[in-house]
Enzyme design. Structure first.
Site, PDB file in Angstrom:
ATOM      1  N   GLU A  10       0.845  -1.207   0.000  1.00 57.42           N
ATOM      2  CA  GLU A  10       0.000   0.000   0.000  1.00 57.42           C
ATOM      3  C   GLU A  10       0.876   1.251   0.000  1.00 57.42           C
ATOM      4  OE1 GLU A  10      -2.162  -1.600   3.424  1.00 57.42           O
ATOM      5  OE2 GLU A  10      -4.005  -1.135   2.349  1.00 57.42           O
ATOM      6  N   GLU A  65      -3.420  -9.728   3.615  1.00 56.58           N
ATOM      7  CA  GLU A  65      -4.173  -9.448   4.850  1.00 56.58           C
ATOM      8  C   GLU A  65      -5.248 -10.488   5.141  1.00 56.58           C
ATOM      9  OE1 GLU A  65      -3.100  -7.177   2.738  1.00 56.58           O
ATOM     10  OE2 GLU A  65      -2.563  -5.312   3.754  1.00 56.58           O
TER      11      GLU A  65
HETATM   12  N1  3HC Z   1       4.753  -7.503  11.454  1.00 56.41           N
HETATM   13  C1  3HC Z   1       5.514  -7.886  12.523  1.00 56.41           C
HETATM   14  N2  3HC Z   1       6.423  -8.877  12.479  1.00 56.41           N
HETATM   15  C2  3HC Z   1       6.575  -9.504  11.309  1.00 56.41           C
HETATM   16  C3  3HC Z   1       5.837  -9.167  10.156  1.00 56.41           C
HETATM   17  C4  3HC Z   1       4.896  -8.098  10.270  1.00 56.41           C
HETATM   18  N3  3HC Z   1       4.166  -7.686   9.223  1.00 56.41           N
HETATM   19  N4  3HC Z   1       6.219  -9.973   9.151  1.00 56.41           N
HETATM   20  C5  3HC Z   1       7.161 -10.792   9.649  1.00 56.41           C
HETATM   21  N5  3HC Z   1       7.368 -10.498  10.954  1.00 56.41           N
HETATM   22  C6  3HC Z   1       8.346 -11.124  11.848  1.00 56.41           C
HETATM   23  C7  3HC Z   1       8.038 -12.587  12.111  1.00 56.41           C
HETATM   24  O1  3HC Z   1       7.141 -12.732  13.183  1.00 56.41           O
HETATM   25  C8  3HC Z   1       9.415 -13.141  12.413  1.00 56.41           C
HETATM   26  O2  3HC Z   1       9.715 -12.810  13.735  1.00 56.41           O
HETATM   27  P1  3HC Z   1      10.639 -13.771  14.618  1.00 56.41           P
HETATM   28  O3  3HC Z   1      11.950 -13.863  13.879  1.00 56.41           O
HETATM   29  O4  3HC Z   1      10.696 -13.099  15.922  1.00 56.41           O
HETATM   30  O5  3HC Z   1       9.920 -15.091  14.652  1.00 56.41           O
HETATM   31  C9  3HC Z   1      10.327 -12.314  11.519  1.00 56.41           C
HETATM   32  O6  3HC Z   1       9.600 -11.140  11.175  1.00 56.41           O
HETATM   33  C10 3HC Z   1      10.731 -13.009  10.233  1.00 56.41           C
HETATM   34  O7  3HC Z   1       9.545 -13.484   9.588  1.00 56.41           O
HETATM   35  P2  3HC Z   1       9.484 -14.919   8.904  1.00 56.41           P
HETATM   36  O8  3HC Z   1      10.065 -15.937   9.816  1.00 56.41           O
HETATM   37  O9  3HC Z   1       8.081 -15.107   8.456  1.00 56.41           O
HETATM   38  O10 3HC Z   1      10.491 -14.712   7.687  1.00 56.41           O
HETATM   39  P3  3HC Z   1      10.394 -15.285   6.217  1.00 56.41           P
HETATM   40  O11 3HC Z   1      11.601 -14.816   5.522  1.00 56.41           O
HETATM   41  O12 3HC Z   1      10.088 -16.744   6.245  1.00 56.41           O
HETATM   42  O13 3HC Z   1       9.117 -14.567   5.551  1.00 56.41           O
HETATM   43  C11 3HC Z   1       7.681 -12.764   4.988  1.00 56.41           C
HETATM   44  C12 3HC Z   1       9.112 -13.206   5.337  1.00 56.41           C
HETATM   45  C13 3HC Z   1       7.251 -13.367   3.641  1.00 56.41           C
HETATM   46  C14 3HC Z   1       7.662 -11.267   4.892  1.00 56.41           C
HETATM   47  C15 3HC Z   1       6.714 -13.259   6.096  1.00 56.41           C
HETATM   48  O14 3HC Z   1       7.228 -12.867   7.346  1.00 56.41           O
HETATM   49  C16 3HC Z   1       5.335 -12.719   5.999  1.00 56.41           C
HETATM   50  O15 3HC Z   1       4.530 -13.217   5.226  1.00 56.41           O
HETATM   51  N6  3HC Z   1       5.003 -11.688   6.798  1.00 56.41           N
HETATM   52  C17 3HC Z   1       3.679 -11.195   6.940  1.00 56.41           C
HETATM   53  C18 3HC Z   1       3.292 -10.328   5.785  1.00 56.41           C
HETATM   54  C19 3HC Z   1       1.901  -9.789   6.011  1.00 56.41           C
HETATM   55  O16 3HC Z   1       0.979 -10.492   6.379  1.00 56.41           O
HETATM   56  N7  3HC Z   1       1.741  -8.489   5.770  1.00 56.41           N
HETATM   57  C20 3HC Z   1       0.508  -7.844   5.986  1.00 56.41           C
HETATM   58  C21 3HC Z   1       0.442  -7.327   7.384  1.00 56.41           C
HETATM   59  S1  3HC Z   1      -1.138  -6.654   7.777  1.00 56.41           S
HETATM   60  C22 3HC Z   1      -1.083  -5.141   7.036  1.00 56.41           C
HETATM   61  O17 3HC Z   1      -0.135  -4.759   6.406  1.00 56.41           O
HETATM   62  C23 3HC Z   1      -2.309  -4.322   7.246  1.00 56.41           C
HETATM   63  C24 3HC Z   1      -2.318  -3.128   6.389  1.00 56.41           C
HETATM   64  O18 3HC Z   1      -3.110  -3.382   5.261  1.00 56.41           O
HETATM   65  C25 3HC Z   1      -2.857  -1.964   7.112  1.00 56.41           C
END
Ligand code: 3HC
Ligand code: NAI
Length: 684
Positions: free
Chosen positions: A104, A124
């Site tokens: 976004e 999301e």
């Molecule tokens: N917020 C907070 N922490 C996050 C995060 C996020 N969005 N994304 C990842 N992390 C943290 C994980 O909890 C993890 O923490 P840890 O090491 O303490 O366990 C660390 O970052 C590394 O994450 P992964 O182990 O998942 O690392 P990968 O390399 O395997 O994957 C990734 C990376 C593809 C970015 C994966 O972490 C992921 O899919 N993250 C979530 C993405 C997501 O859902 N984004 C949308 C969030 S909601 C949003 O944006 C709302 C908005 O529309 C207003």
């Protein structure tokens, strides 16, 4: 380096976010970007601004750990509007996984350049949410309503070339992203390109697009609130001016954010990541190198397990009892790849190069060099012990010897070798190449290094791993056994197959208990029980199952089981009711009308009680591990957050009371509440 910094390159400001590990848009990041935007928008020597990230990725979204806490200004929506309003061109330079709020943020910039290996997406929905910082309003304006609906409701990320085709990005970068972004920006300035604000665009759609889309995703999104909310928000993007559409998006987002669904899905997000954290393992724990693998047994599981490693690019030797059986296993694997080629998921060439890594053999002598050997032969202790005794002779020192047993004692299997410390359980779920969970069964002799290597193996093949101790059925199947016992008893007590299945399906399970047994093969459970001491399970609960199998009715594969299968239709099998009446009478069970509520509570509360016992005994490390296992291994609805998270939602006291009531009605044998559950309930 501070979390947000700016460097100057001639007439350009390059704002860099550095918030490891994934540049989540936490308060400090939002504040830093907002300040730097403001400062550079006002500087006379700056003509354009590039926004990029350090580390492995552009922002992967809002900071999920901030959800549910009091919001701190500037919020992401405000920051995004500020960026779009900036009166100098703002260019986002994307690498890694630009997700959710990160995407976004990129959409609020006036131009986007993207690394060829990068991905963008709005995941999301996987957190029970919709994009809440204008994604549902800007994306449809940029790529059209249908394509936006697809991306937002599926939550799937797309690669750079698809993003380019859809018009999401303005340029691809295959070299140095920062240099390419600078060149691209200078070009924009030179050509005096306009500031492109997506919110100024209009989007139109045919009247029936939204209803058609709702129908299309009905089955997939059953029970989930977020996909429908996403459709309503995109509909608003088409039907309302931008500002009003934003209000619709924010209302939907706020409602979802506080919903039990999103809380459950967010719980699982962190639970899956927590599962990999083991108290006696850290980054310094030595891990063994895994460069070659072998699988023993090329049946249902062996073939699926082999595919995992082939897909990860590792050579696999698959050993069967004869050369014919080895050929048959190869055919099975080839068929799975051919079907992927037909569906367009992989190319013919990819299939060929992958299959070139597979060697099907029938001789243990060929296993001398393998780093990892996984056994997937029949579920029988004697057979497994014989296999491990041979592996002990043939495998090189340091090789990891793993068993895929569903129920058997891995300590005992390990004892058939002279190196029990190197034997571990790697329990896959069927179909093994698709199911995302790996249960690592840690024995009494496994060192942290072996477990760390098993965790690495899980990562290598893209699975989420959960570590379990040794007990009958480990975390997953021990819980599943209770669940299926209750379904079997309810059948004798008067509920029909259809009523039980529909109740569990309506609860959110992917299918009912009996439908699942028919699909997997009722005989598998019968064989597993034959290996168990008869006093370790409830014989009455499975008499209908045994009887059906004795008559050759093993489920879908024989055309009959708990249901009859004819021309693709699933029909009632009247024989099951007859058998239930017969066995109820033999066991002195009085048949009665049973409410759907009782079915749900008995099947789900037994899962919860067993889950607590598993933790109490130290088999699972933590409650969230149990949730991950049941959600990922058996499809417990993610929007309920897993059985133990769901238990908190219902209230532990309520559950203890119900279990005590069931104990009075149906006996304490299966309904003694876990001590830990009582202890936690008393704290409520
Ligand atoms: N917020 C907070 N922490 C996050 C995060 C996020 N969005 N994304 C990842 N992390 C943290 C994980 O909890 C993890 O923490 P840890 O090491 O303490 O366990 C660390 O970052 C590394 O994450 P992964 O182990 O998942 O690392 P990968 O390399 O395997 O994957 C990734 C990376 C593809 C970015 C994966 O972490 C992921 O899919 N993250 C979530 C993405 C997501 O859902 N984004 C949308 C969030 S909601 C949003 O944006 C709302 C908005 O529309 C207003
Ligand atoms: P299967 O019956 O489909 O396959 C077993 C294969 O092992 C057969 O092809 C057989 O020829 C081969 N085999 C038997 N003895 C052998 C030996 N000594 N050397 C080499 N090959 C030998 O069984 P399935 O379903 O694949 O199960 C295998 C193991 O995986 C069992 O321990 C089972 O409990 C476990 N498992 C099964 C799951 C399932 O859903 N089917 C799920 C998770 C684990």
């Amino acid at each position: 380096m501070s979390i947000v910094s700016t460097k100057t390159n001639a007439n350009l400001a390059i704002i860099i976010i550095d918030n490891p590990p994934v540049n989540a848009l936490s308060h400090a990041v939002r504040l830093g970007v907002s300040e730097q935007m403001e400062i550079n928008a006002q500087k006379d020597n700056i003509e354009a601004i590039i926004l990029m990230c350090a580390g492995r990725t552009f922002c992967a979204g809002a900071d999920i750990s901030e959800f549910g806490k009091p919001p701190l200004a500037p919020g992401l929506p405000e920051l995004i509007e500020q960026i779009e309003r900036t009166n100098k061109p703002v260019i986002a330079a994307l690498h890694g996984t630009t997700l959710g709020g990160g995407f976004e943020l990129a959409l609020s910039c006036h131009y986007r350049i993207m690394d060829v290996n990068a991905k963008v997406g709005l995941p999301e929905v996987h957190l029970g949410l919709i994009p809440g910082a204008s994604g549902t309003q800007r994306l449809p304006r940029l790529i059209g309503a249908e394509a936006a609906l697809e991306m937002i409701t599926s939550g799937k990320a797309i690669g750079a070339s698809k993003a380019e085709k859809l018009g999401i990005i303005d340029q691809l970068s295959s070299e140095n992203l920062e240099n390419d972004a600078i060149l691209f920006t200078q070009q924009i300035l030179k050509e005096n390109q306009p500031i492109k604000r997506i919110s100024d665009l209009n989007v139109q759609a045919q009247a029936d697009v939204f209803d058609n889309f709702r129908k299309k995703i009905t089955k997939k999104s059953r029970g989930y609130l977020a996909p429908d909310a996403a459709i309503r928000a995109v509909e608003a993007a088409v039907n309302l001016p931008y500002e009003q559409g934003l209000i619709v998006e924010r209302d939907e987002f706020a409602t979802l954010l506080s919903s039990s669904q999103s809380i459950g899905q967010r719980h699982l997000f962190f639970a899956e990541r927590m599962a990999g954290k083991i108290p006696d393992i850290d980054k310094t724990t030595p891990v063994r190198e895994i460069k070659s693998t072998a699988v023993i047994g090329g049946g249902t599981m062996g073939c699926g397990i082999a595919i995992n490693f082939l897909n990860a690019g590792l050579p696999v030797k698959l050993l069967e009892i004869s050369s014919q059986a080895a050929d048959a296993a190869r055919d099975k694997i080839e068929k799975i790849y051919l079907s992927s080629v037909k569906k367009g998921r992989i190319s013919q060439q990819k299939m060929e190069t992958t299959l070139a890594l597979l060697t099907c053999i029938d001789n243990y002598d060929d296993l001398a060099d393998e780093d990892l050997i996984i056994e997937a032969v029949f579920e029988n202790m004697d057979v497994k012990k014989q296999v491990f005794a041979k592996l002990d002779q043939m495998a090189k020192p340091g090789a990891i010897l793993a068993t895929n047993t569903s129920f058997l004692d891995v300590n005992e299997i390990a004892s058939s070798t002279g190196r029990p410390e190197d034997v571990i359980g790697l329990h896959f779920f069927s179909p093994a190449h698709i199911m995302p969970l790996l249960e690592i069964v840690r024995t009494e002799k496994n060192s942290p290094s072996i477990v760390a290597t098993a965790l690495k193996i899980g990562k290598m093949i893209g699975k989420t791993s959960v570590v379990s101790g040794v007990c009958y059925g480990f975390i997953a199947n021990r819980m599943a056994s209770c669940y299926s016992r209750e379904a079997g008893l309810l059948l004798l007590e008067g509920a029909s197959v259809e009523q039980i299945d529909k109740t569990l399906y309506d609860f959110g399970m992917p299918m009912g208990m009996f439908e699942m047994l028919d699909l997997a093969g009722i005989d598998i459970g019968v064989m597993a029980r034959n290996n168990r001491p008869s006093d370790s399970y409830d014989n009455a609960a499975f008499q209908v199952h045994d009887s059906l199998v004795n008559e050759g009715h093993k489920g879908q594969k024989t055309g009959m089981g708990f249901y009859q299968y004819s021309d693709g239709n699933k029909l009632t099998n009247p024989k099951v009711q007859e058998l239930a009446i017969k066995f109820a009478a033999e066991n002195g069970i009085k048949r009665r009308e049973i409410s759907n509520q009782e079915i749900e509570e008995r099947c789900v509360f037994t899962l919860i009680n067993e889950g607590y016992k598993i933790i109490e005994e130290g088999i699972a490390l933590r409650q969230s591990d149990v949730d991950v296992v049941y959600a990922m291994g058996f499809g417990f609805p993610r929007y309920r957050g897993g059985p133990l998270h769901y238990a908190n939602h219902i209230g532990l006291k309520v559950i203890v009371e119900k279990i005590e009531k069931f104990a009075k009605l149906y006996g304490a044998r299966w309904w003694t509440p876990s001590k830990l559950l009582i202890e936690q309930a008393n704290k409520e």
